[in-house]
Design a protein around this motif. Structure first.
Motif, PDB file in Angstrom:
ATOM      1  N   ALA A   1       0.843  -1.189   0.000  1.00 32.73           N
ATOM      2  CA  ALA A   1       0.000   0.000   0.000  1.00 32.73           C
ATOM      3  C   ALA A   1       0.883   1.245   0.000  1.00 32.73           C
ATOM      4  CB  ALA A   1      -0.902   0.010   1.222  1.00 32.73           C
ATOM      5  N   PRO A   2       0.647   2.191  -0.920  1.00 36.67           N
ATOM      6  CA  PRO A   2       1.442   3.426  -0.927  1.00 36.67           C
ATOM      7  C   PRO A   2       1.058   4.326   0.237  1.00 36.67           C
ATOM      8  CG  PRO A   2      -0.306   3.558  -2.565  1.00 36.67           C
ATOM      9  CD  PRO A   2      -0.372   2.165  -1.991  1.00 36.67           C
ATOM     10  N   GLU A   3       1.828   5.397   0.426  1.00 36.08           N
ATOM     11  CA  GLU A   3       1.477   6.365   1.468  1.00 36.08           C
ATOM     12  C   GLU A   3       0.092   6.929   1.183  1.00 36.08           C
ATOM     13  OE1 GLU A   3       4.523   9.326   1.835  1.00 36.08           O
ATOM     14  OE2 GLU A   3       5.716   8.053   3.139  1.00 36.08           O
ATOM     15  N   PRO A   4      -0.716   7.200   2.216  1.00 33.86           N
ATOM     16  CA  PRO A   4      -0.334   7.201   3.645  1.00 33.86           C
ATOM     17  C   PRO A   4      -0.506   5.864   4.361  1.00 33.86           C
ATOM     18  CG  PRO A   4      -2.491   8.185   3.379  1.00 33.86           C
ATOM     19  CD  PRO A   4      -2.017   7.856   1.991  1.00 33.86           C
ATOM     20  N   HIS A   5      -0.515   4.761   3.633  1.00 29.86           N
ATOM     21  CA  HIS A   5      -0.513   3.417   4.224  1.00 29.86           C
ATOM     22  C   HIS A   5      -1.759   3.146   5.081  1.00 29.86           C
ATOM     23  CE1 HIS A   5       3.580   3.453   2.846  1.00 29.86           C
ATOM     24  NE2 HIS A   5       3.982   4.302   3.760  1.00 29.86           N
ATOM     25  N   THR A   6      -2.936   3.458   4.571  1.00 26.37           N
ATOM     26  CA  THR A   6      -4.169   3.119   5.293  1.00 26.37           C
ATOM     27  C   THR A   6      -4.876   1.997   4.540  1.00 26.37           C
ATOM     28  OG1 THR A   6      -5.690   4.598   4.112  1.00 26.37           O
ATOM     29  CG2 THR A   6      -4.376   5.560   5.903  1.00 26.37           C
ATOM     30  N   TRP A   7      -5.961   1.498   5.118  1.00 30.60           N
ATOM     31  CA  TRP A   7      -6.725   0.425   4.468  1.00 30.60           C
ATOM     32  C   TRP A   7      -7.298   0.883   3.129  1.00 30.60           C
ATOM     33  CZ3 TRP A   7     -11.924   1.114   3.444  1.00 30.60           C
ATOM     34  CH2 TRP A   7     -12.586   2.135   4.131  1.00 30.60           C
ATOM     35  N   ARG A   8      -7.520   2.187   2.980  1.00 31.40           N
ATOM     36  CA  ARG A   8      -8.068   2.687   1.708  1.00 31.40           C
ATOM     37  C   ARG A   8      -7.077   2.492   0.560  1.00 31.40           C
ATOM     38  NH1 ARG A   8     -10.049   6.201   5.605  1.00 31.40           N
ATOM     39  NH2 ARG A   8     -12.337   6.412   5.602  1.00 31.40           N
ATOM     40  N   GLU A   9      -5.786   2.680   0.845  1.00 35.19           N
ATOM     41  CA  GLU A   9      -4.771   2.452  -0.188  1.00 35.19           C
ATOM     42  C   GLU A   9      -4.685   0.954  -0.541  1.00 35.19           C
ATOM     43  OE1 GLU A   9      -4.754   6.168   0.820  1.00 35.19           O
ATOM     44  OE2 GLU A   9      -4.003   4.827   2.381  1.00 35.19           O
ATOM     45  N   ILE A  10      -4.856   0.094   0.466  1.00 32.55           N
ATOM     46  CA  ILE A  10      -4.875  -1.350   0.193  1.00 32.55           C
ATOM     47  C   ILE A  10      -6.036  -1.674  -0.750  1.00 32.55           C
ATOM     48  CG2 ILE A  10      -5.234  -3.645   1.203  1.00 32.55           C
ATOM     49  CD1 ILE A  10      -3.947  -2.638   3.749  1.00 32.55           C
ATOM     50  N   LEU A  11      -7.198  -1.136  -0.420  1.00 30.86           N
ATOM     51  CA  LEU A  11      -8.393  -1.405  -1.236  1.00 30.86           C
ATOM     52  C   LEU A  11      -8.198  -0.910  -2.663  1.00 30.86           C
ATOM     53  CD1 LEU A  11     -11.089  -2.759  -0.569  1.00 30.86           C
ATOM     54  CD2 LEU A  11     -12.066  -0.475  -0.285  1.00 30.86           C
TER      55      LEU A  11
ATOM     56  N   VAL B   1      -7.349 -11.196   6.895  1.00 30.70           N
ATOM     57  CA  VAL B   1      -6.876  -9.864   7.268  1.00 30.70           C
ATOM     58  C   VAL B   1      -6.331  -9.919   8.686  1.00 30.70           C
ATOM     59  CG1 VAL B   1      -7.485  -7.438   7.596  1.00 30.70           C
ATOM     60  CG2 VAL B   1      -8.572  -8.751   5.754  1.00 30.70           C
ATOM     61  N   GLN B   2      -5.023  -9.715   8.793  1.00 28.12           N
ATOM     62  CA  GLN B   2      -4.384  -9.680  10.114  1.00 28.12           C
ATOM     63  C   GLN B   2      -4.732  -8.360  10.793  1.00 28.12           C
ATOM     64  OE1 GLN B   2      -0.679  -7.926  10.366  1.00 28.12           O
ATOM     65  NE2 GLN B   2      -1.510  -7.555  12.404  1.00 28.12           N
ATOM     66  N   GLU B   3      -5.370  -8.441  11.959  1.00 28.65           N
ATOM     67  CA  GLU B   3      -5.803  -7.239  12.666  1.00 28.65           C
ATOM     68  C   GLU B   3      -4.772  -6.832  13.702  1.00 28.65           C
ATOM     69  OE1 GLU B   3      -9.602  -8.423  14.144  1.00 28.65           O
ATOM     70  OE2 GLU B   3     -10.615  -8.051  12.245  1.00 28.65           O
ATOM     71  N   TYR B   4      -4.777  -5.553  14.064  1.00 24.42           N
ATOM     72  CA  TYR B   4      -3.751  -5.037  14.976  1.00 24.42           C
ATOM     73  C   TYR B   4      -4.367  -4.278  16.136  1.00 24.42           C
ATOM     74  CZ  TYR B   4      -4.448  -0.670  12.331  1.00 24.42           C
ATOM     75  OH  TYR B   4      -4.990   0.433  11.724  1.00 24.42           O
ATOM     76  N   GLY B   5      -5.404  -4.861  16.714  1.00 20.52           N
ATOM     77  CA  GLY B   5      -6.059  -4.214  17.843  1.00 20.52           C
ATOM     78  C   GLY B   5      -7.552  -4.195  17.584  1.00 20.52           C
ATOM     79  N   ALA B   6      -8.105  -3.002  17.439  1.00 21.75           N
ATOM     80  CA  ALA B   6      -9.530  -2.875  17.165  1.00 21.75           C
ATOM     81  C   ALA B   6      -9.848  -3.399  15.771  1.00 21.75           C
ATOM     82  CB  ALA B   6      -9.949  -1.414  17.291  1.00 21.75           C
ATOM     83  N   VAL B   7     -11.059  -3.936  15.612  1.00 24.53           N
ATOM     84  CA  VAL B   7     -11.503  -4.449  14.318  1.00 24.53           C
ATOM     85  C   VAL B   7     -11.752  -3.280  13.377  1.00 24.53           C
ATOM     86  CG1 VAL B   7     -13.285  -5.773  13.130  1.00 24.53           C
ATOM     87  CG2 VAL B   7     -12.581  -6.410  15.446  1.00 24.53           C
ATOM     88  N   ASN B   8     -11.192  -3.368  12.154  1.00 23.21           N
ATOM     89  CA  ASN B   8     -11.417  -2.327  11.151  1.00 23.21           C
ATOM     90  C   ASN B   8     -12.643  -2.718  10.328  1.00 23.21           C
ATOM     91  OD1 ASN B   8     -11.320  -0.490   9.003  1.00 23.21           O
ATOM     92  ND2 ASN B   8      -9.092  -0.374   9.091  1.00 23.21           N
ATOM     93  N   ALA B   9     -13.816  -2.427  10.870  1.00 23.70           N
ATOM     94  CA  ALA B   9     -15.065  -2.872  10.254  1.00 23.70           C
ATOM     95  C   ALA B   9     -15.256  -2.305   8.850  1.00 23.70           C
ATOM     96  CB  ALA B   9     -16.240  -2.482  11.148  1.00 23.70           C
ATOM     97  N   GLU B  10     -14.821  -1.056   8.631  1.00 24.18           N
ATOM     98  CA  GLU B  10     -15.005  -0.438   7.312  1.00 24.18           C
ATOM     99  C   GLU B  10     -14.241  -1.197   6.235  1.00 24.18           C
ATOM    100  OE1 GLU B  10     -15.365   4.132   7.123  1.00 24.18           O
ATOM    101  OE2 GLU B  10     -14.072   3.754   8.846  1.00 24.18           O
ATOM    102  N   PHE B  11     -13.019  -1.603   6.548  1.00 19.30           N
ATOM    103  CA  PHE B  11     -12.198  -2.329   5.587  1.00 19.30           C
ATOM    104  C   PHE B  11     -12.801  -3.705   5.291  1.00 19.30           C
ATOM    105  CE2 PHE B  11      -7.963  -4.665   4.871  1.00 19.30           C
ATOM    106  CZ  PHE B  11      -8.027  -4.450   3.500  1.00 19.30           C
TER     107      PHE B  11
ATOM    108  N   THR C   1      -4.848   7.806   9.672  1.00 19.14           N
ATOM    109  CA  THR C   1      -5.565   6.894  10.565  1.00 19.14           C
ATOM    110  C   THR C   1      -5.769   7.508  11.943  1.00 19.14           C
ATOM    111  OG1 THR C   1      -4.589   5.012   9.399  1.00 19.14           O
ATOM    112  CG2 THR C   1      -5.594   4.563  11.517  1.00 19.14           C
ATOM    113  N   SER C   2      -4.712   8.076  12.514  1.00 16.14           N
ATOM    114  CA  SER C   2      -4.868   8.708  13.827  1.00 16.14           C
ATOM    115  C   SER C   2      -5.684  10.001  13.716  1.00 16.14           C
ATOM    116  CB  SER C   2      -3.504   8.981  14.467  1.00 16.14           C
ATOM    117  OG  SER C   2      -2.662   9.692  13.597  1.00 16.14           O
ATOM    118  N   SER C   3      -5.543  10.716  12.593  1.00 15.23           N
ATOM    119  CA  SER C   3      -6.345  11.930  12.396  1.00 15.23           C
ATOM    120  C   SER C   3      -7.832  11.593  12.338  1.00 15.23           C
ATOM    121  CB  SER C   3      -5.932  12.641  11.110  1.00 15.23           C
ATOM    122  OG  SER C   3      -4.602  13.105  11.185  1.00 15.23           O
ATOM    123  N   GLU C   4      -8.149  10.492  11.664  1.00 11.58           N
ATOM    124  CA  GLU C   4      -9.534  10.037  11.572  1.00 11.58           C
ATOM    125  C   GLU C   4     -10.085   9.729  12.957  1.00 11.58           C
ATOM    126  OE1 GLU C   4     -10.935   6.293   9.295  1.00 11.58           O
ATOM    127  OE2 GLU C   4     -10.369   7.738   7.751  1.00 11.58           O
ATOM    128  N   ALA C   5      -9.266   9.071  13.783  1.00  9.37           N
ATOM    129  CA  ALA C   5      -9.698   8.733  15.138  1.00  9.37           C
ATOM    130  C   ALA C   5      -9.939   9.994  15.968  1.00  9.37           C
ATOM    131  CB  ALA C   5      -8.656   7.848  15.808  1.00  9.37           C
TER     132      ALA C   5
END
Length: 414
Positions: A125-135, A154-164, A246-250
């Motif tokens: 995934a290119p910058e900014p490396h969020t799930w949207r770039e993966i998609l 999908v390997q998760e890293y804490g909270a479930v990313n329901a949107e992805f 990602t942190s800005s969204e949060a």
């Protein structure tokens, strides 16, 4: 002069809160290096899932060839997953199965971990490396056909990313969650509680978030302390810095405005940008031209500052408005200068370079003659050769001679 400058330029004595855990020491060092008072309060504890049935179900699917793709969201997730699976399966067998599967990495840490494992990612995934770039990458040919009927873990890293997960499902994929570890608040909450009190009390004015989980945990603890609303109000008076989308969204999901997000989403760049821009942002927030640092030192604009601090050159270095366009001029040392020729008539070039008084005299003479705002101290590039063990001389024409010469690879190594 350098000591005085470093204590004022950048954060200039402002207290800076960071919520780093894994990189706490690095964050504190960077903040201090940029003139801030670091208050690093770990906000996250990584807890591996000891009874990770999902990991072993994943391994069975992977080894049986029942997965078309695996998305790795973090480097730590890659490492922890392998440690979990190696308790039951040979490492080589897992790596071989991964190598036969389409691997997708969200960011550089996941890319590096997979490469070190011996199963490099096919899609990054290119910058900014969020799930949207993966998609977006998965939506592009040639892998776009996979989404219509693919089996994706999908390997998760804490909270479930329901949107992805929902986005993958809507595209026709069969999605399997792979939780590798979960996040909790630290066992020792004292530093984090003190950081929240420092923010609410107005002592800490710059706040640095480097992932979304920090945001959730900070607000979770504030709610537990019954300080959530005072914290929200205090953050409006602070410079809130976010490492990336990602942190800005949060933060925005909790109605917290983001004042600063760097173009490149790395902690070092974030702190550098915060040091450069935070004082000006605070001046605007406070409705004044001057901000007093908590360390009690003078801030830019104070009458107590030495004249050189407010010089055109240093104001330009701080990215403040100046009355001229900054220009960097490269020029010969000064053979055209009468002052230089006069000194050289009675002093060899090497002796001149090693005489601080004469070097300073030449530097100032050249700067004054052309009207420069600043100048680099007069010296020669080859002076470093002497402490490296060479004999340095200049012939009558001014050309350098080094001895002993380098004629073999062994001499270069030496």
């Amino acid at each position: 002069m350098a000591t005085t400058t470093s204590s004022v330029i950048g954060f200039g004595g402002l207290e800076v809160v960071a919520f780093e855990t894994r990189n706490a020491k690095e964050a504190a060092t960077l903040i201090a290096r940029h003139g801030g008072i670091p208050r690093v309060a770990p906000s996250v504890k990584e807890v591996p899932l000891k009874e990770n049935t999902a990991a072993f179900e994943f391994a069975e699917r992977l080894l049986a060839g029942h997965l078309d793709a695996v998305v790795f969201m973090t480097g730590v997730g890659v490492t922890t997953l392998m440690e979990t699976l190696e308790s039951c399966y040979p490492r080589g067998r897992i790596v071989s199965a991964l190598s036969r599967t389409l691997l997708v990495a969200r960011g550089p840490k996941a890319v590096r971990a997979l490469k070190e494992l011996g199963a490099p990612a096919a899609i990054r995934a290119p910058e900014p490396h969020t799930w949207r770039e993966i998609l977006h990458e998965l939506d592009c040919p040639p892998q776009d056909f996979l989404l219509k009927s693919s089996r994706i873990a999908v390997q998760e890293y804490g909270a479930v990313n329901a949107e992805f997960l929902d986005a993958l499902t809507r595209r026709g994929a069969q999605v399997f969650r792979l939780p590798v570890y979960r996040w909790t608040l630290p066992d020792e909450l004292g530093p984090l509680e003190e950081a929240l009190r420092a923010i609410i009390g107005g002592r800490a004015r710059v706040i640095v978030f480097t992932n979304a989980v920090q945001v959730d945990h900070v607000l979770q603890l504030a709610a537990r302390m019954r300080l959530q609303e005072p914290l929200r109000d205090a953050l409006k008076r602070c410079v809130v810095c976010s490492v990336g989308p990602t942190s800005s969204e949060a933060l925005r999901s909790h109605d917290i405005a983001v004042d600063l997000e760097p173009e490149h989403h790395k902690m070092g760049i974030l702190i550098h940008e915060a040091a450069r821009r935070a004082p000006e942002i605070l001046r605007k927030k406070d409705g004044a031209e001057d901000v007093q640092g908590t360390a009690g030192g003078a801030r830019p604009g104070d009458d107590n500052l030495p004249p050189w601090f407010q010089s055109r050159f240093l104001r330009a270095c701080r990215n403040e408005p100046v009355d001229a366009t900054p220009v960097w001029l490269m020029r010969q040392a000064g053979r055209y200068l009468p002052e230089y020729r006069e000194l050289r008539a009675r002093t060899s070039f090497l002796e001149l370079c090693k005489n601080p008084e004469q070097v300073a005299e030449l530097t100032v003479a050249a700067a004054e003659r052309i009207g420069a705002d600043a100048a680099i101290i007069f010296a020669d590039l080859l002076l470093i050769a002497e402490p490296m063990g060479f004999r340095l001389e200049y012939d009558k024409a001014g050309g350098p001679r080094l001895a002993p010469p380098l004629r073999s690879a062994a001499e270069v190594d030496r």
